[in-house]
Enzyme design. Structure first.
Site, mmCIF file in Angstrom:
data_model
loop_
_atom_site.group_PDB
_atom_site.id
_atom_site.type_symbol
_atom_site.label_atom_id
_atom_site.label_comp_id
_atom_site.label_asym_id
_atom_site.label_seq_id
_atom_site.Cartn_x
_atom_site.Cartn_y
_atom_site.Cartn_z
ATOM 1 N N LYS A 54 0.740 -1.053 -0.336
ATOM 2 C CA LYS A 54 0.069 0.158 -0.019
ATOM 3 C C LYS A 54 0.920 1.303 -0.046
ATOM 4 O O LYS A 54 0.344 2.346 -0.400
ATOM 5 C CB LYS A 54 -0.759 0.009 1.390
ATOM 6 C CG LYS A 54 -2.241 -1.073 0.842
ATOM 7 C CD LYS A 54 -3.512 -0.640 1.615
ATOM 8 C CE LYS A 54 -4.471 -1.484 1.204
ATOM 9 N NZ LYS A 54 -4.451 -2.695 1.737
ATOM 10 N N SER A 79 -8.240 1.554 9.449
ATOM 11 C CA SER A 79 -7.490 0.922 10.960
ATOM 12 C C SER A 79 -6.228 0.188 10.252
ATOM 13 O O SER A 79 -5.883 -0.275 10.990
ATOM 14 C CB SER A 79 -8.664 0.373 11.391
ATOM 15 O OG SER A 79 -9.221 -0.533 10.817
ATOM 16 N N GLU A 205 -9.893 -13.787 -2.741
ATOM 17 C CA GLU A 205 -10.488 -13.471 -1.434
ATOM 18 C C GLU A 205 -10.806 -14.435 -0.406
ATOM 19 O O GLU A 205 -10.670 -15.595 -0.538
ATOM 20 C CB GLU A 205 -11.694 -12.389 -1.793
ATOM 21 C CG GLU A 205 -12.703 -13.155 -2.696
ATOM 22 C CD GLU A 205 -13.872 -12.238 -3.200
ATOM 23 O OE1 GLU A 205 -13.728 -10.988 -3.183
ATOM 24 O OE2 GLU A 205 -14.784 -12.585 -3.969
ATOM 25 N N GLY A 209 -16.239 -13.874 2.683
ATOM 26 C CA GLY A 209 -16.447 -12.766 1.951
ATOM 27 C C GLY A 209 -16.143 -12.587 0.516
ATOM 28 O O GLY A 209 -15.304 -12.053 0.084
ATOM 29 N N ASP A 211 -17.287 -11.347 -2.158
ATOM 30 C CA ASP A 211 -18.210 -10.396 -2.891
ATOM 31 C C ASP A 211 -17.640 -10.163 -4.239
ATOM 32 O O ASP A 211 -18.251 -9.909 -5.134
ATOM 33 C CB ASP A 211 -18.173 -9.102 -2.165
ATOM 34 C CG ASP A 211 -16.774 -8.278 -1.946
ATOM 35 O OD1 ASP A 211 -16.144 -9.093 -1.092
ATOM 36 O OD2 ASP A 211 -16.568 -7.400 -2.761
ATOM 37 N N SER A 305 1.110 -9.840 -0.469
ATOM 38 C CA SER A 305 0.974 -8.708 -0.139
ATOM 39 C C SER A 305 1.390 -7.682 0.971
ATOM 40 O O SER A 305 1.448 -6.504 0.868
ATOM 41 C CB SER A 305 -0.589 -8.284 -0.468
ATOM 42 O OG SER A 305 -1.317 -9.183 0.430
#
Ligand SMILES: *Cc1c(COP(=O)(O)O)cnc(C)c1O
Length: 320
Positions: A54, A79, A205, A209, A211, A305
């Site tokens: 990130k 967070s 994923e 979850g 999605d 990651s």
């Protein structure tokens, strides 16, 4: 619809972050190659500055601020790793940073963000809306809001990790990438299309979850409740508009991995490769291991990651 970012944006991001972000190592393991019957390359973003990819997107986005934006500052709500990435990138660029975090955010994450020089604003996650707080702060003080994934400069920055991987090892047959809101996967897709167009690209994923998987099969962005999983970096409730548009165009399929599989990968990486990888960071490896039979004889990339997991938690996950 506004035009989507392209590989040119990833290449421009690579030039901006050069000398600021680490060019992380690509590691290999004979044991893993034998297990998968493949030639496996692990891109170690757990060894990136502040412990996750990130930093790439955050630094790229903040580098593009004009003078007025730099003076006023940046605001982010998170967070997790995005908060730390924005705080560190802002400090390096001399930009004031405000991070909106829940009252019950882990103390270690709050400390890390403060340590990077960020100002932390707390909110109650059960009664207040963090996006609203972020937008209010942005408006009242003229701050620029940088979201964690659905932003052209953020996702272009994240794509620089895959760009480095292809530069180093050449084209691949398959690449497995963790998926939360899709900044990493969509940036990776831009790099993959340009540098290794024949490579199959998979987002992975948490099983709890999925999605992203539902969104691809339904052809629209599916929203879910915050999933219960140890992969805290991928507890997102939905993909972004930009990230979904790129993912649906360029990604082969979305796969899932269970918490137990993630723990198994954490143990493998620590014991065999001396790598500390956080649960979310293991999603790509877990999915590749599920498909061992289908990867025989192929050149396979996996993005690890991030590595931000406190030692107590790491040990207790492995002990169970
Ligand atoms: C944020 C994060 C992800 C998910 O990235 P998206 O861009 O939201 O898909 C995966 N792994 C780690 C370690 C992260 O911090």
């Amino acid at each position: 619809m506004t035009s989507l970012p392209t590989y040119e944006d990833v290449a421009a991001a690579a030039a901006r972050i050069q000398g600021h972000a680490h060019r992380t190592p690509v590691m290999t393991s004979r044991t893993l190659d034998e297990e998968l019957g493949a030639q496996v390359f692990l891109k170690c973003e757990n060894l990136q500055r502040m412990g996750a990819f990130k930093f790439r997107g955050a630094f790229n986005a903040l580098s593009r601020f004009d003078a007025a934006q730099r003076r006023a500052g940046v605001v982010a709500f998170s967070s997790g790793n995005h908060a730390q990435a924005i705080a560190l990138a802002a400090r390096l660029l001399g930009i004031p940073a405000t991070i909106v975090m829940p009252h019950d955010a882990p103390a270690a994450k709050v400390q890390a963000t403060l340590g990077y020089g960020g100002q932390v604003v707390r909110y109650d996650r059960y009664t207040e809306d963090r996006e609203q707080i972020g937008r209010d702060l942005a408006q009242r003080h003229g701050l620029t809001l940088i979201p964690p994934y659905d932003h052209a400069d953020v996702l272009a920055g994240q794509g620089t990790a895959a760009r480095e991987l292809f530069e180093e090892v050449g084209p691949l047959d398959a690449l497995f990438v963790p998926l939360g809101g899709g900044g990493l996967l969509s940036g990776t897709a831009l790099a993959t299309r340009a540098l290794s167009p024949g490579c199959e690209l998979y987002g992975v994923e948490p099983e709890a979850g999925n999605d992203g998987q539902q969104s691809l099969s339904e052809g629209r962005i599916v929203h879910i409740d915050t999933p219960q999983t140890i992969a805290d970096g991928a507890q997102t409730q939905h993909l972004g508009h930009l990230t979904f548009a790129i993912i649906r165009r360029d990604v082969q399929a979305i796969l899932t991995a269970s918490d137990a599989e993630l723990v198994d990968c954490m143990g493998f990486l620590a014991t065999r490769m001396k790598l500390i990888v956080e649960p979310t960071g293991c999603l790509g490896l877990a999915a590749a291991r599920q498909r061992a039979g289908q990867l025989r004889g192929r050149r396979v990339g996996i993005v690890l990651s991030g590595g931000n997991v406190d030692l107590q938690r790491f040990c207790s996950l492995l002990a169970h």
